[in-house]
Design an enzyme around this catalytic site. Structure first.
Site, PDB file in Angstrom:
ATOM      1  N   ASP A 120       6.962 -44.565  53.573  1.00  0.00           N
ATOM      2  CA  ASP A 120       5.603 -44.062  53.374  1.00  0.00           C
ATOM      3  C   ASP A 120       5.129 -44.162  51.932  1.00  0.00           C
ATOM      4  OD1 ASP A 120       4.741 -43.273  55.870  1.00  0.00           O
ATOM      5  OD2 ASP A 120       5.656 -41.292  55.745  1.00  0.00           O
ATOM      6  N   CYS A 121       6.061 -44.352  51.031  1.00  0.00           N
ATOM      7  CA  CYS A 121       5.720 -44.294  49.608  1.00  0.00           C
ATOM      8  C   CYS A 121       5.613 -45.649  48.953  1.00  0.00           C
ATOM      9  CB  CYS A 121       6.740 -43.439  48.875  1.00  0.00           C
ATOM     10  SG  CYS A 121       6.753 -41.775  49.510  1.00  0.00           S
TER      11      CYS A 121
END
Ligand code: GLC
Ligand code: GLC
Length: 811
Positions: free
Chosen positions: A483-484
């Site tokens: 997600d990052c």
């Protein structure tokens, strides 16, 4: 240092020191009504959805830590104490918290008075039951004053924490018999209320928080308790609570039980009221009656125990190593069930108001619990698939109460669709239920455009095919599993979310090698499924596309010593030796080696050796190396974390099993095991001081070698780590793997292991499997004998005859 011990026979972790390095919690309930409970009685309850139906309040990140809960106060002369130590924090003579399978028992003893509280949510019940046993272990007659306490939340946990101009005026209660009813907003748009009862007459009560505590007192100093005098307050607005006051007299050696019930009721429009303004209490009384004696409570607890006996009998290992056995047989399976119930919504790190159920998360969680509750797994798959869009993309999250996609976050995470193939095939391999593929499933909850689940898998597969970038690798979208790694978001504004800012997604060029590996792995599974459905053409089409992807990865995804991670927006390599920081990432090594991409050319071996050399450390395998030390706007959130934490080079436990599995594919049992053991919580119990979180469950991350304090864990309970580690150990290291035509036996263990035994229930038969390793091998079966008959393959057939079968395996 340890703070307790495992009691494997009772399937409990027993905490003997209340000052754990972080609240060590447990979960009650496994269907509709849930509670979180810490080792000192902190926590809260909700019905189905921790955001929209919060029953009681909790204070996250408060000082002191872990405030708000289901508390009992005992006033014994001038001494005031709580059985869980908190909130009073009076030094106890004895303290014990036993966290078991969906129940918790907290006991304290002070000056010869022992109080023990059993907390659990009975099966099929919208209530938490608390059985309090108070005993006089002293030689004289004693008079004790007991106060219970819960604080109501005004239903919507988010609004409850922000909209005070309204909240302070809406609170309403009723008090009848020994029951406090919380009915805020019941007369308007809500069809539900909550109650808190006790099965004994009370000598007083309180329902207004300020009256109970005194305005400036904390949980540790309720004025009523200190005065030994309830105020019989009736809440009008402000903060409603429920507290029973009971006077007890105990002879020497005498024990008394009290049963408290915290419940939730829904009434239809026609049956809302008993009389004007008075709520209809019929359903509440029914629940209260079901638990009005200790015997009834004990038999409900027995039912819960039987339920867990059953669930945990489906896979058991006897390895001779108690740390391994307890995590596989008890705690890891338990944690998988908890992730099924909560996805990433409610823990002591997830506030219950942030995220609902994740699309990718829930599909991955499935591989950890499908053997336990296949029926509910089936339902879950259909719910998840209904939040998919017609082009195969999907909502990243949905709310459990409404089962609708969450518009705040939307879609665009391009790994999401592929996980549906994993979830679905895992379910069919476990159950043999191909019929699920024919179910009609909505797109974006719209049944008018429904198609079969099989068609949903096709659009999932094609979503990748239709979204390829300049190198022919899959476009990453907002992010893939990581997600990052926000390669299409260039954010310089701290008020923007990294996940939803798409200021560069127009014409985006960022590509993901991880999704490419995922596509190869699950594309093959999809093709396999097509063949089994007689769809040869579709299978051939899929396999061609997969083969093209394999070539593309070898051509553009290989860096020489390992697989690169991605191409950024400008087409530059991410996770390459050319980079200054973040030269190598774990995800693409995991997915490409699991899929065996380039194994003939030696790529897998090289990639795994590079992981060992650059990513492995004492605490486990870190996500990337070197860690990022400065913010890189082209990469996004990953470089926002300090080095060694979270997605920036922590041991992000979720992805370590990908390497373990990759190692088993390559036949390296010793390495797979070493990686497994390093992050497994039961092996970390002795260093609880450093590790901080519960030694009975996995956390999402352990600070890595680049961190300020390597070894410190965070985000326990709700993480894909649970299912992936269960999957890695049971299906790839122990190697007992459900498949369409039977149970594959293909262990990959350390050469020094002499063998192990597994009992596996599978499609209505019980397999007693014994694996022997007389020649010190890691992988490869010499002989497989089922019920005395030598088999020609390593697949145990499906018998489905409700019988036991003996399976002997020689490596
Ligand atoms: C969190 C998210 C999961 C994501 C992972 C890596 O665990 O729940 O969806 O894949 O972080 O960023
Ligand atoms: C943050 C976290 C990540 C999580 C995501 C969810 O980026 O680092 O683990 O998946 O939030 O939105």
């Amino acid at each position: 240092m340890k703070y307790g011990y495992f009691n494997d026979k009772n399937r409990e972790y027993v905490i003997t020191n209340p000052r754990t390095p972080w609240p060590w919690i447990n979960y009650l309930g496994n269907e509709d009504f849930f509670s979180l409970i810490s080792n000192s009685g902190g926590g809260y309850s909700f019905y189905k959805d921790a955001k929209f139906r919060r029953l009681t309040r909790y204070r996250y990140n408060n000082v002191p830590m872990d405030d708000g809960g289901k508390y009992f106060y005992i006033k014994d002369g001038e001494t005031i104490w709580s059985p869980g130590w908190k909130p009073c924090r009076t030094e106890l003579d004895e303290y014990e918290c036993r966290h078991g399978m969906n129940y918790t028992v907290i006991s304290g003893e002070k000056n010869g008075i022992k109080t023990s509280v059993l907390y659990f949510v009975p099966l099929n019940t919208w209530a938490e039951v608390q059985k309090l046993t108070i005993s006089n272990n002293s030689g004289e007659k004693r008079k004790i004053q007991l106060f219970s306490f819960v604080e109501w939340c005004l239903w919507n946990a988010a609004a409850d924490m922000e909209n005070f101009q309204r909240n302070f005026s809406t609170g309403e209660v009723e008090i009848a018999d020994s029951v406090v009813y919380h009915k805020t907003e019941y007369k308007e748009r809500r069809n539900h209320y909550a109650f808190y009862s006790v099965n004994a007459p009370v000598q007083g009560f309180d329902t207004d928080r300020e009256s109970f505590f005194g305005l400036y007192n904390g949980f540790d100093h309720p004025q009523t308790v200190f005065d030994g005098k309830p105020r019989n307050s009736v809440a009008h607005g402000w903060s409603p609570i429920a507290s029973h006051y009971i006077e007890l007299e105990l002879n020497p050696g005498e024990s008394k039980d009290l049963v408290f019930v915290l419940g939730y009721i829904e009434n239809s429009e026609e049956e809302k009221w008993e009389s004007k303004g008075v709520i209809n209490k019929r359903k509440a009384r029914e629940i209260i009656d079901r638990f009005d004696t200790s015997q009834k409570v004990d038999s409900a607890l027995d039912e819960l125990r039987n339920y867990w006996d059953n669930l945990l009998s489906i896979f058991t290992v006897d390895s001779g190593d108690e740390k391994l056995d307890r995590i596989v047989n008890i705690w890891n399976q338990y944690q998988c069930m908890i992730t099924f119930c909560f996805s990433r919504s409610a823990s002591f790190f997830e506030s219950g108001i942030g995220r609902g159920m994740g699309f990718r998360d829930s599909n991955q969680d499935l591989i950890g619990f499908v053997h336990q509750i296949p029926g509910r797994a089936r339902e879950r798959i259909l719910d998840i698939a209904s939040t998919q869009f017609q082009d195969g993309g999907c909502y990243h999250q949905y709310q459990p109460l409404t089962k609708r996609g969450n518009n705040d976050i939307g879609g665009g995470f391009n790994d999401d669709p592929l996980w549906l193939i994993l979830g679905t095939t895992s379910y069919i391999k476990e159950t043999g239920d191909f019929g699920i593929l024919d179910e009609m499933v909505a797109f974006d909850n719209d049944m008018s455009v429904a198609r079969t689940l099989f068609d949903h898998l096709t659009v999932s597969f094609d979503h990748v095919v239709n979204n390829l970038g300049p190198h022919g690798l899959p476009l990453i979208g907002r992010a893939d599993w990581n997600d990052c790694l926000n390669l299409n978001c260039f954010s310089n504004d701290p008020n923007e979310s990294f996940q939803t800012t798409e200021n560069k997604s127009e014409g985006s060029k960022a590509e993901s090698v991880m999704i490419a590996g995922l596509f190869v792995a699950y594309g093959r599974d999809y093709a396999d499924l097509c063949r089994r459905r007689g769809r040869e053409d579709e299978a051939a089409r899929a396999l061609n596309l997969v083969a093209e992807m394999v070539d593309t990865i070898k051509k553009f995804g290989w860096d020489g010593e390992w697989f690169i991670r991605a191409y950024d927006f400008f087409g530059r390599k991410v996770g390459s030796n050319e980079n200054e920081e973040g030269k190598i990432f774990i995800e693409s090594q995991g997915w490409c080696t699991m899929a065996g991409i380039g194994s003939d050319e030696g790529m897998c071996k090289k990639a795994l050796d590079s992981v060992k050399e650059r990513l492995d450390c004492e605490q486990g395998i870190v996500l990337n190396n070197p860690a990022f030390t400065k913010y890189i706007i082209e990469y996004g959130e990953i470089s926002s974390y300090p080095a060694g934490y979270k997605e920036n080079a922590a041991v992000f436990c979720h992805n370590n099993p990908w390497i373990m599995i990759g190692e088993t594919v390559a036949g390296n049992g010793d390495r797979a095991w070493e990686y497994y053991r390093k992050i497994c919580p039961s092996y970390l119990e002795e260093i609880s001081d450093l590790h901080k979180t519960e030694p009975y469950v996995y956390g999402q991350m352990i600070a890595g070698k680049d961190a300020f304090r390597p070894g410190e864990a965070k985000n326990s309970w709700l993480t894909g780590t649970a299912s992936w580690n269960f999957y890695a150990i049971t299906q790839f290291i122990l190697g007992i793997r459900p498949d369409y035509d039977g149970l594959i036996v293909d262990p990959c263990i350390p050469g020094s292991w002499k063998g192990f035994k597994v009992v596996r229930k599978f499609r209505n038969a019980v397999y007693n499997i014994e694996v022997l390793n007389p020649n010190g091998k890691s992988k490869g079966i010499t002989e497989l004998v089922v019920d005395g008959e030598r088999q020609s393959s390593n697949v145990i057939p499906v018998f489905g005859d409700n019988r036991e079968h003996s399976v002997k395996v020689i490596l």
